[in-house]
Design a protein around this motif. Structure first.
Motif, PDB file in Angstrom:
ATOM      1  N   SER A 137       0.722   6.778  11.821  1.00  0.00           N
ATOM      2  CA  SER A 137       1.662   5.672  11.612  1.00  0.00           C
ATOM      3  C   SER A 137       0.944   4.336  11.537  1.00  0.00           C
ATOM      4  CB  SER A 137       2.693   5.626  12.754  1.00  0.00           C
ATOM      5  OG  SER A 137       2.056   5.342  13.998  1.00  0.00           O
ATOM      6  N   VAL A 138       1.617   3.392  10.867  1.00  0.00           N
ATOM      7  CA  VAL A 138       1.152   2.016  10.820  1.00  0.00           C
ATOM      8  C   VAL A 138       2.351   1.117  11.118  1.00  0.00           C
ATOM      9  CG1 VAL A 138       0.072   0.198   9.450  1.00  0.00           C
ATOM     10  CG2 VAL A 138      -0.533   2.595   9.022  1.00  0.00           C
ATOM     11  N   ARG A 139       2.224   0.293  12.137  1.00  0.00           N
ATOM     12  CA  ARG A 139       3.263  -0.671  12.490  1.00  0.00           C
ATOM     13  C   ARG A 139       2.698  -2.079  12.342  1.00  0.00           C
ATOM     14  NH1 ARG A 139       7.697   1.286  14.521  1.00  0.00           N
ATOM     15  NH2 ARG A 139       8.278  -0.790  15.266  1.00  0.00           N
ATOM     16  N   TRP A 140       3.547  -3.009  11.897  1.00  0.00           N
ATOM     17  CA  TRP A 140       3.099  -4.378  11.697  1.00  0.00           C
ATOM     18  C   TRP A 140       3.975  -5.357  12.479  1.00  0.00           C
ATOM     19  CZ3 TRP A 140       6.935  -7.458   9.863  1.00  0.00           C
ATOM     20  CH2 TRP A 140       7.949  -6.864   9.114  1.00  0.00           C
ATOM     21  N   THR A 141       3.403  -6.527  12.749  1.00  0.00           N
ATOM     22  CA  THR A 141       4.127  -7.615  13.403  1.00  0.00           C
ATOM     23  C   THR A 141       3.770  -8.926  12.722  1.00  0.00           C
ATOM     24  OG1 THR A 141       4.054  -6.472  15.553  1.00  0.00           O
ATOM     25  CG2 THR A 141       4.584  -8.825  15.568  1.00  0.00           C
ATOM     26  N   GLY A 142       4.798  -9.685  12.371  1.00  0.00           N
ATOM     27  CA  GLY A 142       4.602 -11.029  11.830  1.00  0.00           C
ATOM     28  C   GLY A 142       5.113 -12.049  12.831  1.00  0.00           C
ATOM     29  N   LEU A 181       7.082  -0.604   2.853  1.00  0.00           N
ATOM     30  CA  LEU A 181       7.174  -1.653   3.872  1.00  0.00           C
ATOM     31  C   LEU A 181       8.632  -1.844   4.291  1.00  0.00           C
ATOM     32  CD1 LEU A 181       5.239  -4.992   3.746  1.00  0.00           C
ATOM     33  CD2 LEU A 181       7.648  -4.965   4.353  1.00  0.00           C
ATOM     34  N   GLN A 182       8.858  -1.884   5.615  1.00  0.00           N
ATOM     35  CA  GLN A 182      10.233  -1.945   6.132  1.00  0.00           C
ATOM     36  C   GLN A 182      10.300  -2.795   7.396  1.00  0.00           C
ATOM     37  OE1 GLN A 182      12.997  -0.184   4.643  1.00  0.00           O
ATOM     38  NE2 GLN A 182      14.158  -1.570   5.980  1.00  0.00           N
ATOM     39  N   ASP A 183      11.254  -3.703   7.446  1.00  0.00           N
ATOM     40  CA  ASP A 183      11.535  -4.430   8.692  1.00  0.00           C
ATOM     41  C   ASP A 183      12.354  -3.529   9.607  1.00  0.00           C
ATOM     42  OD1 ASP A 183      12.015  -7.034  10.336  1.00  0.00           O
ATOM     43  OD2 ASP A 183      14.019  -6.200   9.982  1.00  0.00           O
ATOM     44  N   GLY A 217       7.871  -4.087  11.972  1.00  0.00           N
ATOM     45  CA  GLY A 217       8.265  -3.083  10.999  1.00  0.00           C
ATOM     46  C   GLY A 217       7.235  -1.991  10.839  1.00  0.00           C
ATOM     47  N   THR A 218       7.430  -1.171   9.830  1.00  0.00           N
ATOM     48  CA  THR A 218       6.555  -0.033   9.568  1.00  0.00           C
ATOM     49  C   THR A 218       6.124  -0.047   8.107  1.00  0.00           C
ATOM     50  OG1 THR A 218       8.438   1.385   9.019  1.00  0.00           O
ATOM     51  CG2 THR A 218       7.684   1.393  11.314  1.00  0.00           C
ATOM     52  N   ILE A 219       5.110   0.744   7.832  1.00  0.00           N
ATOM     53  CA  ILE A 219       4.654   0.969   6.470  1.00  0.00           C
ATOM     54  C   ILE A 219       3.970   2.332   6.450  1.00  0.00           C
ATOM     55  CG2 ILE A 219       2.415  -0.167   6.761  1.00  0.00           C
ATOM     56  CD1 ILE A 219       2.930  -1.391   3.927  1.00  0.00           C
ATOM     57  N   LYS A 258       3.685  -5.176  -8.466  1.00  0.00           N
ATOM     58  CA  LYS A 258       2.409  -5.323  -9.156  1.00  0.00           C
ATOM     59  C   LYS A 258       1.277  -4.627  -8.422  1.00  0.00           C
ATOM     60  CE  LYS A 258      -0.610  -8.829 -11.220  1.00  0.00           C
ATOM     61  NZ  LYS A 258      -0.826 -10.296 -11.426  1.00  0.00           N
ATOM     62  N   PHE A 259       1.346  -4.628  -7.081  1.00  0.00           N
ATOM     63  CA  PHE A 259       0.290  -4.022  -6.263  1.00  0.00           C
ATOM     64  C   PHE A 259       0.926  -2.999  -5.315  1.00  0.00           C
ATOM     65  CE2 PHE A 259      -0.983  -8.432  -7.190  1.00  0.00           C
ATOM     66  CZ  PHE A 259      -2.152  -8.196  -7.906  1.00  0.00           C
ATOM     67  N   PRO A 260       1.243  -1.803  -5.798  1.00  0.00           N
ATOM     68  CA  PRO A 260       2.002  -0.828  -5.022  1.00  0.00           C
ATOM     69  C   PRO A 260       1.232  -0.137  -3.897  1.00  0.00           C
ATOM     70  CG  PRO A 260       1.394   0.109  -7.130  1.00  0.00           C
ATOM     71  CD  PRO A 260       0.994  -1.332  -7.182  1.00  0.00           C
ATOM     72  N   SER A 261      -0.070  -0.310  -3.851  1.00  0.00           N
ATOM     73  CA  SER A 261      -0.840   0.352  -2.800  1.00  0.00           C
ATOM     74  C   SER A 261      -1.930  -0.563  -2.273  1.00  0.00           C
ATOM     75  CB  SER A 261      -1.456   1.661  -3.309  1.00  0.00           C
ATOM     76  OG  SER A 261      -2.402   1.402  -4.328  1.00  0.00           O
ATOM     77  N   ALA A 262      -2.346  -0.291  -1.045  1.00  0.00           N
ATOM     78  CA  ALA A 262      -3.483  -0.963  -0.420  1.00  0.00           C
ATOM     79  C   ALA A 262      -4.438   0.117   0.060  1.00  0.00           C
ATOM     80  CB  ALA A 262      -3.025  -1.840   0.745  1.00  0.00           C
ATOM     81  N   LEU A 263      -5.713  -0.213   0.157  1.00  0.00           N
ATOM     82  CA  LEU A 263      -6.718   0.783   0.517  1.00  0.00           C
ATOM     83  C   LEU A 263      -7.698   0.209   1.522  1.00  0.00           C
ATOM     84  CD1 LEU A 263      -8.027   3.602  -0.072  1.00  0.00           C
ATOM     85  CD2 LEU A 263      -9.407   2.434  -1.809  1.00  0.00           C
TER      86      LEU A 263
END
Length: 200
Positions: A31-36, A75-77, A47-49, A103-108
């Motif tokens: 899993s990957v979770r993010w915080t802004g 990406l989801q809040d 959120g998650t991604i 335009k940029f659907p993926s990150a690596l």
């Protein structure tokens, strides 16, 4: 004689070097979770991604390389109800103000170096991972501490860190680039909680 001995030692080092073993990242168990964060208040959004694929390379039970790909459109809040601001924020984050996911659907992220932390204590990061993060088509180096464990059949990587979004041209409401937004400024830091489980 000395030359022959040296040549033998050199060839032996190459001959007996243990090959890297590849482990596939389990997408359901990772899993990957993010915080802004806001700059001038205690508010934040979380959120998650999702990951789309990944692999880790182990040599002599040490992580030596690997990569993982992120689905930016996932990406989801998660801190607000979907129909009460959550969906609106999610779509804003996907838009051109932030990550331009159409335009940029993926990150690596590609690992370039793994260094063991000297005198690491229990329940604390035991490695520093350095790699290249490609986000919005921009490549920058990213380094973060991680806890890495392996039992021979699985590898676990857990990390908690922040990175500067503006290095990847995500500048919306950044106080460094917009001096007239006052208390509406958003922190340049994005927090990440990463949990990877990979198996042979």
């Amino acid at each position: 004689m000395k030359i022959i001995t040296l040549l033998f030692i050199t060839l032996s080092a190459f001959t007996f070097r243990e090959p890297a073993v590849s482990y596939k990242v389990d997408l359901k168990q990772s899993s990957v979770r993010w915080t802004g964060y806001y700059s001038f208040s205690f508010g934040e959004h979380t959120g998650t991604i999702n990951l789309t694929k990944g692999e880790l390379s182990m040599t002599s039970d040490q992580l030596t390389g690997g990569n993982f790909e992120i689905d930016m459109n996932s990406l989801q809040d998660t801190d607000m109800p979907a129909n009460d601001g959550g969906n609106d924020l999610t779509e804003h984050l996907k838009g051109d103000d932030f990550f331009s996911t159409t335009k940029f659907p993926s990150a690596l992220f590609e690992i370039t170096k793994v260094e063991k932390v000297k005198d690491a204590t229990a329940n604390q990061p035991n490695y520093d991972i350095t790699g290249t993060l490609t986000l919005k088509g921009i490549k920058n180096q990213l380094k973060f501490p991680a806890s890495i464990t392996s039992n021979g059949s699985t590898v676990k990587v857990q990390a908690k860190f922040k990175f500067d979004r503006t290095k990847w041209n995500v500048r919306y409401n950044s106080g460094r680039f917009f001096s007239d937004i006052g208390d509406g400024a958003i922190s340049d830091a994005i927090g990440i909680e990463l949990s990877l489980l990979a198996t042979k």
